[in-house]
Design a protein around this motif. Structure first.
Motif, mmCIF file in Angstrom:
data_model
loop_
_atom_site.group_PDB
_atom_site.id
_atom_site.type_symbol
_atom_site.label_atom_id
_atom_site.label_comp_id
_atom_site.label_asym_id
_atom_site.label_seq_id
_atom_site.Cartn_x
_atom_site.Cartn_y
_atom_site.Cartn_z
ATOM 1 N N ALA A 11 0.838 -1.211 0.000
ATOM 2 C CA ALA A 11 0.000 0.000 0.000
ATOM 3 C C ALA A 11 0.869 1.257 0.000
ATOM 4 C CB ALA A 11 -0.938 -0.017 1.197
ATOM 5 N N LYS A 12 1.902 1.271 0.828
ATOM 6 C CA LYS A 12 2.805 2.430 0.880
ATOM 7 C C LYS A 12 3.518 2.627 -0.456
ATOM 8 C CE LYS A 12 3.803 2.012 5.852
ATOM 9 N NZ LYS A 12 4.872 1.695 6.847
ATOM 10 N N GLU A 13 3.946 1.523 -1.039
ATOM 11 C CA GLU A 13 4.699 1.628 -2.289
ATOM 12 C C GLU A 13 3.812 2.111 -3.429
ATOM 13 O OE1 GLU A 13 8.319 -0.842 -4.175
ATOM 14 O OE2 GLU A 13 6.476 -2.010 -3.921
ATOM 15 N N ARG A 14 2.571 1.636 -3.515
ATOM 16 C CA ARG A 14 1.666 2.088 -4.570
ATOM 17 C C ARG A 14 1.453 3.597 -4.469
ATOM 18 N NH1 ARG A 14 -0.139 -1.909 -7.609
ATOM 19 N NH2 ARG A 14 -0.599 -3.958 -6.702
ATOM 20 N N GLU A 15 1.289 4.081 -3.257
ATOM 21 C CA GLU A 15 1.081 5.520 -3.073
ATOM 22 C C GLU A 15 2.326 6.315 -3.485
ATOM 23 O OE1 GLU A 15 -0.056 8.692 0.522
ATOM 24 O OE2 GLU A 15 0.007 6.523 0.909
ATOM 25 N N ARG A 16 3.476 5.791 -3.123
ATOM 26 C CA ARG A 16 4.729 6.489 -3.415
ATOM 27 C C ARG A 16 5.057 6.474 -4.912
ATOM 28 N NH1 ARG A 16 10.262 5.180 -0.011
ATOM 29 N NH2 ARG A 16 11.390 7.103 -0.504
ATOM 30 N N LEU A 17 4.583 5.443 -5.615
ATOM 31 C CA LEU A 17 4.892 5.299 -7.036
ATOM 32 C C LEU A 17 3.851 5.898 -7.962
ATOM 33 C CD1 LEU A 17 6.185 1.600 -7.088
ATOM 34 C CD2 LEU A 17 7.536 3.628 -7.609
ATOM 35 N N ALA A 18 2.767 6.414 -7.421
ATOM 36 C CA ALA A 18 1.647 6.856 -8.257
ATOM 37 C C ALA A 18 2.075 7.902 -9.290
ATOM 38 C CB ALA A 18 0.523 7.405 -7.379
ATOM 39 N N ARG A 19 2.835 8.908 -8.898
ATOM 40 C CA ARG A 19 3.237 9.975 -9.822
ATOM 41 C C ARG A 19 4.232 9.455 -10.858
ATOM 42 N NH1 ARG A 19 5.416 14.892 -6.595
ATOM 43 N NH2 ARG A 19 5.366 15.842 -8.673
ATOM 44 N N VAL A 20 5.084 8.530 -10.444
ATOM 45 C CA VAL A 20 6.041 7.951 -11.384
ATOM 46 C C VAL A 20 5.313 7.101 -12.420
ATOM 47 C CG1 VAL A 20 8.006 6.393 -11.606
ATOM 48 C CG2 VAL A 20 7.900 8.005 -9.699
ATOM 49 N N ARG A 21 4.336 6.326 -11.975
ATOM 50 C CA ARG A 21 3.575 5.485 -12.900
ATOM 51 C C ARG A 21 2.891 6.330 -13.966
ATOM 52 N NH1 ARG A 21 -1.359 3.357 -14.093
ATOM 53 N NH2 ARG A 21 -1.482 1.075 -14.447
ATOM 54 N N ALA A 22 2.424 7.494 -13.587
ATOM 55 C CA ALA A 22 1.742 8.373 -14.537
ATOM 56 C C ALA A 22 2.674 8.860 -15.648
ATOM 57 C CB ALA A 22 1.136 9.563 -13.802
ATOM 58 N N ARG A 23 3.977 8.815 -15.417
ATOM 59 C CA ARG A 23 4.945 9.272 -16.412
ATOM 60 C C ARG A 23 5.461 8.131 -17.296
ATOM 61 N NH1 ARG A 23 7.104 14.305 -14.371
ATOM 62 N NH2 ARG A 23 8.524 14.320 -16.152
ATOM 63 N N ALA A 24 5.038 6.895 -17.020
ATOM 64 C CA ALA A 24 5.570 5.736 -17.730
ATOM 65 C C ALA A 24 5.156 5.733 -19.198
ATOM 66 C CB ALA A 24 5.119 4.446 -17.060
ATOM 67 N N THR A 25 6.071 5.305 -20.057
ATOM 68 C CA THR A 25 5.760 5.137 -21.477
ATOM 69 C C THR A 25 5.290 3.717 -21.775
ATOM 70 O OG1 THR A 25 8.114 4.674 -21.884
ATOM 71 C CG2 THR A 25 7.360 6.922 -22.240
ATOM 72 N N HIS A 26 5.639 2.776 -20.899
ATOM 73 C CA HIS A 26 5.216 1.385 -21.045
ATOM 74 C C HIS A 26 4.840 0.857 -19.655
ATOM 75 C CE1 HIS A 26 7.087 1.360 -25.052
ATOM 76 N NE2 HIS A 26 8.159 1.888 -24.483
ATOM 77 N N ILE A 27 3.748 0.107 -19.574
ATOM 78 C CA ILE A 27 3.323 -0.514 -18.318
ATOM 79 C C ILE A 27 3.048 -1.989 -18.569
ATOM 80 C CG2 ILE A 27 1.576 -0.562 -16.493
ATOM 81 C CD1 ILE A 27 1.110 2.411 -16.968
ATOM 82 N N ILE A 28 3.583 -2.844 -17.710
ATOM 83 C CA ILE A 28 3.340 -4.285 -17.811
ATOM 84 C C ILE A 28 2.828 -4.796 -16.473
ATOM 85 C CG2 ILE A 28 4.354 -6.571 -18.174
ATOM 86 C CD1 ILE A 28 6.427 -5.344 -19.962
ATOM 87 N N ASP A 29 1.684 -5.469 -16.503
ATOM 88 C CA ASP A 29 1.134 -6.138 -15.328
ATOM 89 C C ASP A 29 1.460 -7.626 -15.446
ATOM 90 O OD1 ASP A 29 -0.462 -7.420 -13.407
ATOM 91 O OD2 ASP A 29 -2.033 -5.916 -13.563
#
Length: 301
Positions: free
Chosen positions: A122-140
């Motif tokens: 939970a802490k990591e998702r919150e901390r990474l939210a702004r970085v994720r928004a800048r991603a050019t590629h996302i893989i789940d």
């Protein structure tokens, strides 16, 4: 440097960043793990001045950097302002998947070393939210097979020649010298007619036209090669589809001098004609003293 490519790999702990880094290395990228964000621009600059020796770089940057990671957004902003080109791959997975992976590995979550894994996620998702928004590629990677992940990395960050990226080595050998330890597929061709018992051929390898013609003239050889070609043509694309990166096909006869050399040359030629990346090695041919073995393989049709 116009052809310089910089990929920043980030995302959730346990989502597969290490696996991605290994695939990137296989694609020829210079990979650095756990680099503090403030070093990204300077490191990229050093690589661009490497006289072309380093033109593909992948940097793993994540929350293991602790307080340094908080500067990530500011670093990305400054890179954008300076015109520095980069791609950012964000790796993620479901909470359940990450928890299962951490329990299997018995490691502590970096964001919750002394508490529950779910709290760290939970802490990591919150901390990474702004970085994720800048991603050019996302893989789940929650429900992704390893082979599918590799295929996607090759498609996004490789080139067309790396789509068939499996390296194939065909090895001839003699059973009396021991079997190759790294063989994935091993064939015993000691049932084929043996030129060793013909004096004029005893000291000539299966790559010499005279010997190759002798082995090839027998119906059992032609029947075997036809069946072997079908097997190889079926197996190789399926190995590639499954994500196998290396394949060693070992072909053995008694001394590794006649029959195995001939059949190995046939398999090598078949794979070359199909466009695969393939090498050939006649491991034991020169262990037989005074052997005649041409450098150019002879294949008899």
């Amino acid at each position: 440097m116009e052809d310089f490519r910089l990929v920043i790999i980030t995302g959730m702990s346990g989502a597969g960043k290490t696996q991605v880094s290994r695939h990137m290395e296989d694609l020829g990228y210079f990979c650095v793990d756990n680099l503090p964000p403030m070093f990204i621009p300077k490191f990229a600059e050093l690589c661009t001045h490497s006289s072309g020796s380093v033109h593909k770089v992948a940097l793993v940057v994540d929350t293991r950097g602790r307080e340094f990671f908080d500067k990530m957004i500011h670093i990305l902003d400054s890179m954008d302002e300076s015109g520095m080109k980069y791609e950012m791959l964000f790796m993620e997975a479901s909470d359940a998947t990450i928890i299962r992976r951490y329990k299997e590995s018995r490691r502590r979550h970096p964001m919750a070393p002394n508490s529950r894994i779910s709290e760290g996620i939970a802490k990591e998702r919150e901390r990474l939210a702004r970085v994720r928004a800048r991603a050019t590629h996302i893989i789940d990677t929650s429900d992704m097979k390893k082979s599918s992940l590799k295929e996607k990395i090759i498609r996004w960050f490789g080139n067309s020649s790396e789509s068939n990226s499996m390296n194939i080595t065909v090895v001839s050998f003699g059973f009396k010298h021991g079997m190759p330890l790294d063989a994935d597929l091993m064939l015993d061709v000691r049932f084929l007619p043996n030129p060793y018992y013909i004096d004029s051929m005893r000291h000539k390898s299966g790559a010499v036209p005279e010997v190759a013609e002798y082995i090839w003239k027998w119906p059992v050889t032609k029947e075997f090669v036809a069946k072997l070609n079908d097997l190889v043509e079926f197996l190789v694309p399926n190995y590639i589809k499954e994500g196998k990166s290396q394949l060693v096909i070992a072909i053995g006869c008694t001394g590794g001098m006649h029959r195995s050399v001939f059949i190995a040359n046939r398999v090598y030629t078949l794979l070359c004609n199909k466009g695969y990346r393939v090498n050939i090695e006649h491991r034991d041919v020169f262990k037989n003293e005074g052997i005649e073995h041409p450098q150019i393989t002879a294949v008899i049709d």
